[in-house]
Design an enzyme around this catalytic site. Sequence first.
Site, PDB file in Angstrom:
ATOM      1  N   LYS A  12       0.887  -1.085  -0.018  1.00 53.73           N
ATOM      2  CA  LYS A  12      -0.043  -0.026  -0.086  1.00 53.73           C
ATOM      3  C   LYS A  12       0.913   1.178  -0.029  1.00 53.73           C
ATOM      4  CE  LYS A  12      -4.063   2.083   2.691  1.00 53.73           C
ATOM      5  NZ  LYS A  12      -4.823   1.948   3.848  1.00 53.73           N
ATOM      6  N   SER A  48      -9.809   1.605   2.995  1.00 48.44           N
ATOM      7  CA  SER A  48      -8.987   2.672   2.119  1.00 48.44           C
ATOM      8  C   SER A  48      -8.002   1.759   1.593  1.00 48.44           C
ATOM      9  CB  SER A  48      -8.159   3.659   2.880  1.00 48.44           C
ATOM     10  OG  SER A  48      -7.332   2.950   3.915  1.00 48.44           O
ATOM     11  N   SER A  77     -10.008  -0.597   7.053  1.00 49.58           N
ATOM     12  CA  SER A  77      -9.377  -0.411   5.830  1.00 49.58           C
ATOM     13  C   SER A  77      -8.515  -1.692   5.286  1.00 49.58           C
ATOM     14  CB  SER A  77      -8.306   0.789   5.913  1.00 49.58           C
ATOM     15  OG  SER A  77      -9.020   2.055   5.770  1.00 49.58           O
TER      16      SER A  77
END
Lengths: 95, 485
Positions: free
Chosen positions: B78, B153, B177
């Site tokens: 990420k 997210s 997330s």
Amino acid sequence: MKLSREDVEHVAHLARLNFREEEKEKFTLQLNDILVYMDILNKVDTAGVEPMTHAITLNNAFRDDEVLNSVGVEKILTNAPDRMGGCFRVPKVIE
Amino acid sequence: MELSTLTIHELQRMLREGETTSVAITESVFKRIEAVEDKVHSYITLTEDLAFQQAEQADRNMQSGRGGPLTGIPIALKDIVCTEGTRTTCGSHILENFIPPYDSTVVRKFREAGAVFPGKTNMDEFAMGSSTETSYFGITRNPWDLSKIPGGSSGGSASAVAADECIAAIGSDTGGSIRQPAALCGVVGMKPTYGRVSRYGLIAFASSLDQIGPFSKDVEDCAIMMNAIAGYDPKDSTSVPAEVPDYTRFLSKGIEDWTVGVPKEYFIEGIDPEVLDAVKRAMQVVEDAGAKIIEISLPHSEYCVAVYYVIAPSEASSNLARYDGVRYGFRSREGRDLMEMYKMSRSAGFGDEVKRRIMIGTHSLSSGYYDAYYKKASQVRALLRRDFDEAFRQCDAIIAPVTPTPAFGIGEKMDDPLQMYLCDIFTISCNLAGIPGISVPCGYTKSGLPVGVQFLTGHFEEGKLLQIAAAYERHAEIERRRPEI
């Protein structure tokens, strides 16, 4: 209304943000919606409850005061938007 | 069978036995990226050259017998974890050109383990969002239905694993997330206990809630990833010096004679009937595996969204004060003095959702409002944690839905922040209490969207969490479909 347009301007200044007029309008409405929802917390009796600030109970994390390697000035300055010598350069601070 | 579709443990066996090479695996992953990335957009930055260098090194290490469980395995990161020499944007314009001068601890551990980095994945800006739509770098689409969001997210990490654009991935979870996008994309995602994985080099959103965790194609891979990233780090003073067991040892243990709690407050009105059905079937599977299901109560559940949306934005408003255009990140050239430069850099550099949360947080912490918002929310947070302590006196683990609905349409909730916040209703409490949670695929809706089921255990009980997740996965025998993209 929890927050007036003037409140939004005040908070924006504290947060170092600028908003255009139409953005102020939108943000005032949306922030009020959200803050009204937060009122649900007033239903909970929290008398005598210690506020929780950490997910896990930890005591101070001490270490010996030893000098270790750091990243180094040159490497840190490679991301600087503006630099002069070994410093970050910024617009004028005082008259 | 394409190598990119396989798991870490399958590929490791093949690498050990000389049936394939890391270069071949990496080629397969990049072939897949080439084929689907235009449609899905899992990545912000691809690092193909780096990946092949790492793959070649991994093959040399394997040949000389120096391979470990992650040697040669492509793991997507990420774009919130700092990677030395590779730009790290956090999905934001303000960090568009930021090249970290150091590695985050998780990245360092993966490098030392010989992993391969195909790239940095897309995410909501500063991890603020539940749909990956607030990224400055464009939206990510759900591989199962390109008109739907992948969740957020960590949407890019979830979609990259689901679409076989990597073998496993790293995400971060502040209010759901990892678990929410894992559920919506049909992969496994775990948020470890707060303090289990070092946050050093994780760009901060809400420091008392943020935690790094893995995305994987099955529960065994999740355990392998946890073995690699868990542990105390002197560079993160909130990481905990507790022993880290070998998590793979828990996978085959089973859950006979366990008691598993179902929180009655989680079966609310508004939960999608197909999600409800899938989770109820999962409860049956857990029972068939030998556990006893009991009803439990988490009485303060209805307050979790309000608590979270005071605490997380408050911490964020403080954390994001560092983006001032002075030392790194975007600087507006228009400001005539320092104050103008701050305001113009921040206003042009942050997107709307980030500004909204900075505003909520700044207001909550401002003079005269602190007691009403931040202090009150922190007190209710203590009560929420007490609920879990009480529950875990009655049961070994908790089973619950991950999300109230399957993946929703792109754009559907963008104009209504409060509706977006309510997506996190089943995942937030876990972060507030600091306990670990995992999302495991538990079926599909009629229209073919994946659904996940969530398990929760007490602090530092990731072993037990993997034990029940693996037992569930084994007994449920959920059909392993692949998205058609």
